[in-house]
Scaffold this active site. Structure first.
Site, PDB file in Angstrom:
ATOM      1  N   GLY A  73      -0.671  22.654  10.859  1.00 34.88           N
ATOM      2  CA  GLY A  73      -0.663  23.484   9.656  1.00 34.88           C
ATOM      3  C   GLY A  73      -0.731  22.627   8.416  1.00 34.88           C
ATOM      4  N   ARG A 115      -2.580   9.460  -4.514  1.00 35.82           N
ATOM      5  CA  ARG A 115      -3.826  10.203  -4.638  1.00 35.82           C
ATOM      6  C   ARG A 115      -3.773  11.451  -3.750  1.00 35.82           C
ATOM      7  NH1 ARG A 115      -9.361   7.534  -2.507  1.00 35.82           N
ATOM      8  NH2 ARG A 115     -10.897   8.737  -3.682  1.00 35.82           N
ATOM      9  N   ASN A 162      -6.637  16.738  -0.997  1.00 35.02           N
ATOM     10  CA  ASN A 162      -7.061  18.133  -1.149  1.00 35.02           C
ATOM     11  C   ASN A 162      -5.977  18.875  -1.912  1.00 35.02           C
ATOM     12  OD1 ASN A 162      -7.386  20.957  -0.760  1.00 35.02           O
ATOM     13  ND2 ASN A 162      -8.655  20.591   1.036  1.00 35.02           N
ATOM     14  N   PRO A 163      -6.240  19.194  -3.176  1.00 29.74           N
ATOM     15  CA  PRO A 163      -5.180  19.808  -3.992  1.00 29.74           C
ATOM     16  C   PRO A 163      -4.720  21.163  -3.461  1.00 29.74           C
ATOM     17  CG  PRO A 163      -7.280  19.730  -5.197  1.00 29.74           C
ATOM     18  CD  PRO A 163      -7.471  18.943  -3.936  1.00 29.74           C
ATOM     19  N   LYS A 164      -5.599  21.854  -2.753  1.00 28.46           N
ATOM     20  CA  LYS A 164      -5.231  23.181  -2.259  1.00 28.46           C
ATOM     21  C   LYS A 164      -4.213  23.067  -1.119  1.00 28.46           C
ATOM     22  CE  LYS A 164      -8.182  26.743  -2.145  1.00 28.46           C
ATOM     23  NZ  LYS A 164      -9.286  27.650  -1.762  1.00 28.46           N
ATOM     24  N   THR A 165      -4.532  22.262  -0.133  1.00 25.10           N
ATOM     25  CA  THR A 165      -3.600  22.144   0.999  1.00 25.10           C
ATOM     26  C   THR A 165      -2.339  21.379   0.591  1.00 25.10           C
ATOM     27  OG1 THR A 165      -4.793  20.191   1.787  1.00 25.10           O
ATOM     28  CG2 THR A 165      -5.403  22.302   2.747  1.00 25.10           C
ATOM     29  N   VAL A 216       2.936  14.352   1.904  1.00 23.89           N
ATOM     30  CA  VAL A 216       3.574  15.388   1.096  1.00 23.89           C
ATOM     31  C   VAL A 216       4.311  16.436   1.931  1.00 23.89           C
ATOM     32  CG1 VAL A 216       1.900  15.151  -0.745  1.00 23.89           C
ATOM     33  CG2 VAL A 216       1.520  16.858   1.019  1.00 23.89           C
ATOM     34  N   GLY A 217       4.266  16.304   3.238  1.00 29.84           N
ATOM     35  CA  GLY A 217       4.787  17.375   4.095  1.00 29.84           C
ATOM     36  C   GLY A 217       6.262  17.655   3.918  1.00 29.84           C
ATOM     37  N   GLU A 218       7.009  16.661   3.508  1.00 27.54           N
ATOM     38  CA  GLU A 218       8.450  16.862   3.404  1.00 27.54           C
ATOM     39  C   GLU A 218       8.987  16.748   1.977  1.00 27.54           C
ATOM     40  OE1 GLU A 218      10.113  15.061   7.483  1.00 27.54           O
ATOM     41  OE2 GLU A 218       8.359  14.067   6.669  1.00 27.54           O
TER      42      GLU A 218
END
Lengths: 742, 189, 327
Positions: A463, A624, A627-630, A699-701
């Site tokens: 995800g 950096r 993908n700014p959306k995800t 960035v996941g956490e």
């Protein structure tokens, strides 16, 4: 493509129900169904187990208990990481925690298996278990190290002296509850035996770990196991390793020589996949009147299973967060007869920042200094414990930008002073920090003769957006449109990686993909520039630009398809690698983290103390952005986890039985739509050249780090009530509310 | 807590009752099945018809991942039996749209990134489609200030309240609401 | 889930006849029964499907009341224009319960009969007098944050989870029942439910095989109706405490008031004590507070749920104040 808000590559599959998860593969044909029976005592020993009626129930093909389970490999602590170790099940009559598997029932249908599972009759000699954290907190011991390889304790300067002579002191204890990852996809596994081989469809985050764990548990050659996991319905730590469902499905499939699938029930997920242990955290902050910290101590005690030690690194990021000359951090563990502790999204930071960032708010209040300003005043120049420089730290920018965008200046400086109708309104903020990890990953990129690129790695997409970002990286790396890139993930025959976890997946696999693309480009250039038939012949490969399916050097260019057709009729492939951080000198020379600042506005019902989030903003610095959306989606998701941690989530232990009392989704509360109003995440432009060649970090956490305390601090600002026992449920606030007079 | 008295007519409760024939109308197709009376509609869809787009997240009506439309209404397929749906019109995520022709709600979820892991997504989408029909019919919700009012203004608060039976652990909630809002707006223009 | 046979009788009479079989149980929406059957808490050997009986209509009664068919879905009742305008407290209560999906499936009769959400009732390894008479109450010394503060016994401290039934209680609903011998009777909702006493497994006065056919609402009482539900999360959760109130205030005096609580007892809790403390008194916070004190006079906490007593008081006060303000 990098930096573009590309829609998820796998989006159409997911929205049409065509993305296939572990339990849903029909390639092996009709499987048998396994159901796990769990222990109904929290500690003790099986004295009698009667499987007769279950075995004779309709459709039943197998009932496995410790009496007839095959011998399995033992959990081997010399294997460096837990998730790669053997996970034997049904090995003895001893019960170590409530819900521990005592039997597997396999039948032709799910209905038959479930009915027969209820017929397995087990008697126990119940032992006296240790289930009450508070009662045993004083018996804690120091582990050898904390999870993630962090030192157990650290000390800099002389904390006691520094603290005792500080102008203003905060000395408070905070507690956090047991919490669970609770991905929406049930932990599930389908195993198909094929000759001596096992084809394993399993919901997991790390293919290589699943492979190693199954092989060492079943004691079979890893080369005989094929893991397939194209889609994973969330993991959040709980699928880093495999669990009883996988081992039992594999054993049963081997024994019966037929495909078998097993899914945990939602209730069993509370017992069988690990949890974030409860914590008691003492935070001491000593500061001058100017708000500058002179002493910081963070002493953590958490629960652990006695057999499988897990020391969540709860004080670890406190070591890098704020400047102060005198510092102390400790981790201690109290063994309890409860399910194992395990990584749950943002292990360490999630509970640790609840305490430290609440304490900072208490300090700001005691000093009468704005909480944003207090943090800015304590910004360190170098990592305050290791003394090494930061690679790319922009915490202050996050704080300032967040305050500006949120309208922080409208915060009521006096708690419990803003009211809108029945709502007491408050603002809160907290800082976010998370260590960036780098782990091993290998990616193979093959440029096919038709000019299509195939990216292959055993990396998973849980995800997180792996399919999408690797498409972007490869598209840029080879100068192809994204439609010409195909990503193949989640299969054990593909090059290995550390999979998804620890927020390392994106950077590990993207960096390796990028390097593989570079290697493919070099191969193409060597042949093209050396080929007299190519317009690029004799030109300098260093000047080459790959774009729009062509290679251009100076004024000359040639389509990739032509180079391939002439020189590489079978395509070109190369591998790229990312190294473990321990082998990368940057990770010792620099303190590499991601940062952020959370701002929250809450309303607290003045009559009932119901707490509702009104809006929330996070501003982050993550290097950096691919993908700014995800990226935004993951950050928002993390922030909402913070809402749950602050206000709702708590697995309650029955202190008599050791069972989790509220083990379903009606009782273990997680935020629903109505709990989540306007939540937004903003990412500052950045590039961390010390982290990796792409300048990116995970960035996941990060989103969850600090999100909870921002809400807790807003509750204090709204009500004047400081709750230090998380989650902040209404009964903890209610006694502090004003009398009802109108 | 096995209750020996619970079985009626001298039949051991562990015996399997005879299979029941049921004709389900799924995505405009009549599907005849022989199912155990115990088979939930969810398991019939997933394990018998291999329509695995409908997800099992809790099997107890506590998450919404199994949401399908039955006779146009959104329902948790885990808490109903297949045998109870003879001749009912069932629409699953596979029936809403496919890769070649996405339903507007499916497209909107992709465009607004209304999911991450994708597991709750079919349920969210089916629920959203059913929910907009409920709003269209003027049904009130807990977010409706005056339940007596026959018209519903579809505010974000209304969407959130009405979608609260669909849990998303990835917590794509703001994007899901944006996706639904976009479809609702397009539908009313 | 244990094996069962299934039948779908054609009419109500056939249904009650079918339910006379030993081990038989009605299934309607199934949203609670199947939940419990999967956990082996309920284990019927025969299911009588009444969901398609012609009991879905909501009909006007000559006296100005409404008859709600037992098979009417919760969402249909909540959306019915007559319910919304004349019995808004019922519509409010319904939409505050469960989720849109569950309300589409759950029936009126099934909602009345839903079983407690006590976690020990749900845990077949734990003692529970309601699930397994004589096995003890694990909640009394256990985790009891959501449990009863009124009317509990040494045998059981479970609460009734319905929101709908609380509203119906304040509306003086009557429940129409059809027995296996085809006799019909009506029971006031306050008489329909039992307190746990020594027999917490007996929750209502339903006889074996007796079926709810409808709920009759008398003409709406004068005054403003309000339902207020208090819970941890903003939606999709059972009430910690809820209040249904009907207040008719004349100038600054309360002419008449009706009060019922949810989430506090083994059944929807009508508080005649609070009502007595309100009638004829000034519409002030002091009056509401006195009514709340009267309502909670016999309230007893079990430890984790002690807060519910004050929470119920405060919730009642605010609900009354809001109802009186606009009535």
């Amino acid at each position: 493509m990098i930096g573009q808000p590309l829609d998820r590559i796998d989006g159409p599959l997911k929205v049409t129900g065509q993305a296939i998860y572990a339990y849903e593969h029909w390639e092996p044909g009709q499987p048998l169904y396994g159901v796990i029976v769990g222990a109904t005592v929290g500690k003790g020993r099986i004295t009698r187990i009667d499987t007769d009626s279950a075995e004779h129930a309709p459709g039943v093909r197998m009932v496995m208990t410790h009496r007839n389970a095959p011998e399995q490999g033992a959990r081997d602590e010399s294997v460096p990481m837990e998730y790669w170790r053997a996970q034997p099940v049904l090995t003895s009559p001893d019960i170590h925690y409530h819900g521990e598997p005592v039997a597997l029932v396999v039948a032709e249908t799910l209905e038959q298996a479930r009915a027969a599972a209820a017929l397995v009759h087990v008697e126990y000699a119940a032992g006296r278990g240790r289930f009450d954290f508070a009662a045993y907190e004083d018996e804690a011991y120091a582990p050898k190290e904390a999870n993630g390889g962090f030192p157990t304790d650290t000390e800099v300067g002389d904390f006691d002296t520094g603290f005792s002579t500080a102008d203003v002191r905060i000395d408070q204890r905070y507690t956090t509850p047991y919490e669970l990852s609770m991905p929406m996809e049930l932990h599930a596994c389908l195993v198909q035996p094929r000759g001596e081989d096992l084809i394993v469809y399993v919901s997991c985050q790390i293919v290589d770990a699943a492979l190693a764990s199954i092989a060492s548990t079943l004691r079979i050659d890893p080369a005989r196991i094929y893991i397939i996991t194209p889609f994973v319905g969330g993991g959040f730590g709980s699928k880093l390793g495999i669990h009883a469902e996988t081992i039992l499905a594999a054993i049963a499939a081997r024994a019966l020589r037929e495909p078998v699938k097993v899914a945990l029930t939602r209730q069993q997920i509370f017992q069988l996949v690990g949890m974030r242990p409860t914590s008691s955290q003492r935070v001491r902050l000593g500061a001058g009147r100017d708000g500058r910290l002179v002493a910081v101590a963070h002493d953590v005690t958490m629960a652990t299973n006695p057999d499988i030690e897990f020391a969540e690194q709860t004080a670890a990021t406190t070591r890098s967060l704020y400047a102060a000359p005198h510092r102390l951090t400790t981790h201690r563990l109290t063994p309890l007869d409860l399910p194992r502790g395990a990584d749950v999204r943002a292990p360490g930071e999630a509970p640790g920042l609840l305490a430290v960032e609440s304490a900072m708010d208490e300090l700001a209040d005691a000093l009468g200094i704005d909480p944003v300003e207090l943090r800015i005043r304590n910004e360190p120049a170098v990592d305050p414990e290791s003394g090494v420089p930061f690679s790319d730290r922009h915490l202050v920018e996050c704080l300032r930008e967040g305050a500006r965008r949120f309208g922080w200046e409208h915060r009521p400086t006096t708690p419990a002073s803003m009211r809108e109708g029945r709502w007491l309104v408050g603002y809160g903020m907290a800082a976010a920090i998370r260590k960036h990890f780098q782990g091993q990953a290998t990616v193979r990129v093959r440029l096919e003769a038709d000019g299509t690129a195939v990216v292959q790695t055993d990396m998973t997409d849980i995800g997180t957006g792996t399919y999408t970002i690797l498409t972007q990286v490869a598209a840029d790396g080879l100068g192809l449109p994204p439609e010409r890139v195909r990503i193949e993930l989640g299969r054990s025959e593909l090059p290995t990686s550390w999979g998804s976890g620890g927020s390392w997946g994106a950077a590990n696999s993207s960096t390796a993909t990028h390097r593989a693309c570079v290697a493919v480009r070099e191969k193409l250039l060597v042949t093209a520039c050396g080929d007299t038939g190519s317009p690029l012949h004799g030109l300098d490969p260093a000047e080459a630009v790959f774009a729009e399916g062509s290679v251009r050097i100076g004024g000359a260019d040639e389509a990739l398809s032509e180079i391939l057709a002439r020189n590489h009729p079978d395509g070109v492939q190369a591998e790229g690698e990312t190294r473990f951080m321990g082998d990368d000198p940057n990770y010792a020379a620099y303190s590499i983290h991601t940062y952020g600042a959370h701002f929250a506005e809450v309303g607290v019902d003045a009559d009932t103390a119901e707490i509702r989030l009104r809006r929330m903003l996070g501003v982050f610095s993550v290097g950096r952005v691919l993908n700014p959306k995800t990226t935004r989606s993951q950050l928002i998701g993390g922030m909402i986890w913070g809402v749950g941690a602050a206000l709702q989530e708590e697995a309650v232990v029955d202190l008599r039985s050791g069972a989790f009392v509220n083990r379903d989704l009606a009782q273990y509360l997680m935020p629903v739509h109505a709990d989540i109003p306007d939540v937004d995440a903003v990412v500052l432009d950045g590039y961390d050249d010390k982290a990796n060649v792409l300048g990116m970090k995970g960035v996941g956490e990060l989103g969850i780090c600090g999100a909870g305390p921002a809400i807790a601090n807003a509750v204090f600002n709204a009500t004047g009530v400081r709750v230090r026992d998380f989650p902040i449920t209404l009964e903890k606030v209610l006694p502090g509310l004003p009398l009802m007079d109108t | 807590m096995n209750d020996p008295d619970a079985g009626g007519a001298g039949r051991s409760w562990a015996e399997t009752a005879p299979l029941s024939a049921v004709a389900l109308r799924v995505n405009d197709e009549v599907r005849r099945l022989e199912v155990d009376p115990r088979t939930s509609l969810l398991d019939a869809l997933r394990e018998h018809l291999h329509l695995s787009g409908t997800k099992k997240g809790c099997d107890h009506g506590q998450c919404g991942a199994c949401t399908v439309l039955i006779n146009g209404r959104r329902v948790n397929s885990c808490l109903t039996l297949a045998v109870m749906h003879e001749d009912d019109e069932i629409v699953t995520i596979e029936g809403l749209g496919d890769l070649d022709s996405l339903h507007a709600m499916q497209r909107s979820f992709v465009e607004r990134d209304g999911f991450q892991c994708g597991y709750c997504t079919p349920g969210q989408i089916c629920s959203a489609v059913g929910m907009l029909a409920e709003v269209g019919a003027g049904w009130p919700s807990h977010a409706t200030a005056d339940v007596a009012s026959p018209r519903i203004a579809l505010t974000d608060e209304e969407i959130r309240e009405r979608m609260s039976g669909n849990i998303c652990r990835c917590a794509a909630y703001p994007n899901i609401v944006a996706a639904i809002r976009a479809v609702a707006k397009a539908g009313t223009q | 889930m244990r094996s069962f046979t299934y039948e779908r009788p054609a009419d109500a009479r056939a249904a009650v006849a079918a339910a006379s079989r030993s081990g038989a149980k009605f299934i309607s929406g199934g949203t609670n029964l199947l939940d419990l059957m999967k956990l082996d808490i309920e284990h019927p050997s025969h299911l009588v499907d009444i969901s398609r009986l012609a009991l879905r209509d909501i009909d006007e009664l000559p006296d100005g009341g409404l008859r709600i068919g037992a098979q009417a879905a919760n969402s249909d009742v909540a959306a019915d224009a007559r319910v919304r305008t004349r019995y808004p407290v019922l519509s409010q209560a319904l939409v505050s319960g469960a989720s849109g999906q569950l309300r589409n499936k759950a029936s009126t009769g099934g909602n009345l009969l839903q079983r407690t959400r006590c976690p020990y009732f749900y845990d077949t390894a734990a003692g529970c007098n309601k699930r397994d008479p004589g096995s003890g109450c694990s909640a009394i010394d256990g985790s009891n944050r959501i449990h009863a503060i009124l009317g509990a016994s040494d045998a059981c401290i479970a609460t009734h989870p319905s929101d709908m039934a609380v509203a119906m209680t304040v509306l003086d609903a009557q429940i129409e029942l059809l027995d296996a011998d085809e006799s019909v009777r009506r029971v006031a909702i306050t008489d329909f439910y039992r307190l746990p006493g020594d027999t917490p497994h007996l929750e209502t006065v339903l006889r074996p095989a007796e079926m709810i056919t409808s709920v009759v609402l008398p003409p709406p009482p004068p005054g403003r109706q309000l339902y207020r539900k208090v819970r941890d999360r903003a939606s999709y959760e059972f009430a910690l405490v809820s209040v249904a109130a009907v207040v008719s205030a004349d100038q600054a005096t309360i002419a008449q008031a009706r009060v019922a609580f949810g989430g506090v007892a083994h059944k929807p809790w009508r508080s005649v004590e609070a009502e007595a403390a309100l009638t004829g008194r000034p519409a002030t916070m002091a009056t509401y507070r006195a009514a709340a004190d009267a309502a909670m006079r016999d309230a007893v906490g079990q430890g984790h749920n002690d807060f519910k007593i004050e929470l119920a008081r405060r919730t009642l006060c605010r609900t009354l104040a809001q109802a009186a303000q606009s009535s």
